[in-house]
Design an enzyme around this catalytic site. Structure first.
Site, PDB file in Angstrom:
ATOM      1  N   CYS A  40       7.800  33.560  54.932  1.00 27.56           N
ATOM      2  CA  CYS A  40       8.783  34.605  55.214  1.00 27.56           C
ATOM      3  C   CYS A  40       8.720  35.660  54.108  1.00 27.56           C
ATOM      4  CB  CYS A  40      10.189  34.009  55.282  1.00 27.56           C
ATOM      5  SG  CYS A  40      11.457  35.238  55.706  1.00 27.56           S
ATOM      6  N   ASP A  42      11.129  37.062  52.797  1.00 23.55           N
ATOM      7  CA  ASP A  42      12.332  36.928  51.959  1.00 23.55           C
ATOM      8  C   ASP A  42      11.975  36.900  50.466  1.00 23.55           C
ATOM      9  OD1 ASP A  42      14.634  35.698  50.566  1.00 23.55           O
ATOM     10  OD2 ASP A  42      15.411  35.361  52.589  1.00 23.55           O
ATOM     11  N   ARG A  44      13.409  35.673  48.074  1.00 23.09           N
ATOM     12  CA  ARG A  44      13.749  34.426  47.372  1.00 23.09           C
ATOM     13  C   ARG A  44      12.696  33.345  47.566  1.00 23.09           C
ATOM     14  NH1 ARG A  44      19.394  34.028  50.353  1.00 23.09           N
ATOM     15  NH2 ARG A  44      17.962  34.688  51.990  1.00 23.09           N
ATOM     16  N   HIS A  96      11.923  28.695  55.551  1.00 19.08           N
ATOM     17  CA  HIS A  96      12.941  28.334  54.555  1.00 19.08           C
ATOM     18  C   HIS A  96      14.299  28.233  55.227  1.00 19.08           C
ATOM     19  CE1 HIS A  96      14.812  32.423  53.990  1.00 19.08           C
ATOM     20  NE2 HIS A  96      13.673  32.771  54.564  1.00 19.08           N
ATOM     21  N   CYS A  99      17.248  31.235  56.509  1.00 25.11           N
ATOM     22  CA  CYS A  99      16.434  32.409  56.842  1.00 25.11           C
ATOM     23  C   CYS A  99      17.261  33.428  57.644  1.00 25.11           C
ATOM     24  CB  CYS A  99      15.198  31.990  57.635  1.00 25.11           C
ATOM     25  SG  CYS A  99      14.095  33.378  57.994  1.00 25.11           S
TER      26      CYS A  99
HETATM   27 CO    CO Z   1      13.460  34.224  55.976  1.00 24.53          CO
END
Ligand code: CO
Length: 216
Positions: A40, A42, A44, A96, A99
């Site tokens: 992803c 993302d 993080r 994750h 998400c």
């Molecule tokens: Co995500």
């Protein structure tokens, strides 16, 4: 703010060179990563960092909610280069928990263009309606959809002509499904590891069955 980033970069480069004076020189000659990471976007979930791999050790493709779409030329090109040129041994699809893309898909949020991308996750939800309906708590349900999404994306990777062709010519290649916990920084193996065309279906059914009745 951006000056700070450039300054941090200079320090990082100096630090790496102190540790290993040949480090950057070696990387200019070639890259030989053994792993392709599909994760992803993302912020993080930084791929190299969470598995402690250095530049040169991980080939990476990231998008919203780690989705592998059969007609996505971007993802297919990465996959093609990784398998046919770099000859990676492992492809890791890593989702994750928590998400935002998966949550938005579940809530049927109307966000604009991205709704079309998230439609693929809604398809996963629909496909696993039975498995999803067992979970009442909305956060746990979102987590389960994150897990199912990883499993389905492993299937999508395994079904590409790129991976099928690699298996046909007996090129050693495994596709794995992992999920990362934002809350503890740990990866979990979803027991969705496929290394041949024949094993895809039985492993898929086992991995999905393992989620049913699981509490976490
Ligand atoms: Co995500």
């Amino acid at each position: 703010m951006l000056t700070e980033l450039l300054e941090k970069n200079r320090k990082w480069s100096m630090h790496m060179t102190e540790l290993d004076p040949e480090f950057f020189l070696r990387l200019t000659r070639q890259q030989a990563p053994e792993f392709l990471w599909i994760g992803c976007a993302d912020s993080r979930v930084p791929a190299n960092e969470i598995v402690s791999l250095l530049p040169g050790e991980l080939f990476v493709h990231r998008n919203v909610a780690n989705v592998v779409v059969h007609t996505d030329l971007n993802c297919l090109s990465v996959l093609h280069f990784a398998v046919e040129v770099l000859k990676v041994k492992h492809i890791i699809v890593c989702g994750h928990y928590g998400c935002g893309g998966v949550k938005a898909a579940m809530e049927n949020a109307k966000l604009g263009l991205i709704d079309n991308w998230l439609r693929h996750i809604q398809d996963v939800h629909h496909k696993h309606h039975q498995c999803m309906s067992e979970v009442e708590d909305s956060e746990l349900a979102a987590n389960r959809l994150c897990e199912l999404n990883v499993i389905e994306q492993v299937v999508n990777v395994a079904q590409t002509t790129i991976v099928q062709d690699a298996w046909n010519r007996d090129q050693g290649l495994s596709v794995h499904g992992w999920i990362y916990g934002l809350h503890d920084g740990l990866l979990r193996d979803l027991r969705m590891t496929v290394s041949s065309a024949e094993s895809l279906e039985p492993i898929y059914h086992e991995a999905v069955a393992a989620l049913v009745g699981k509490e976490d």
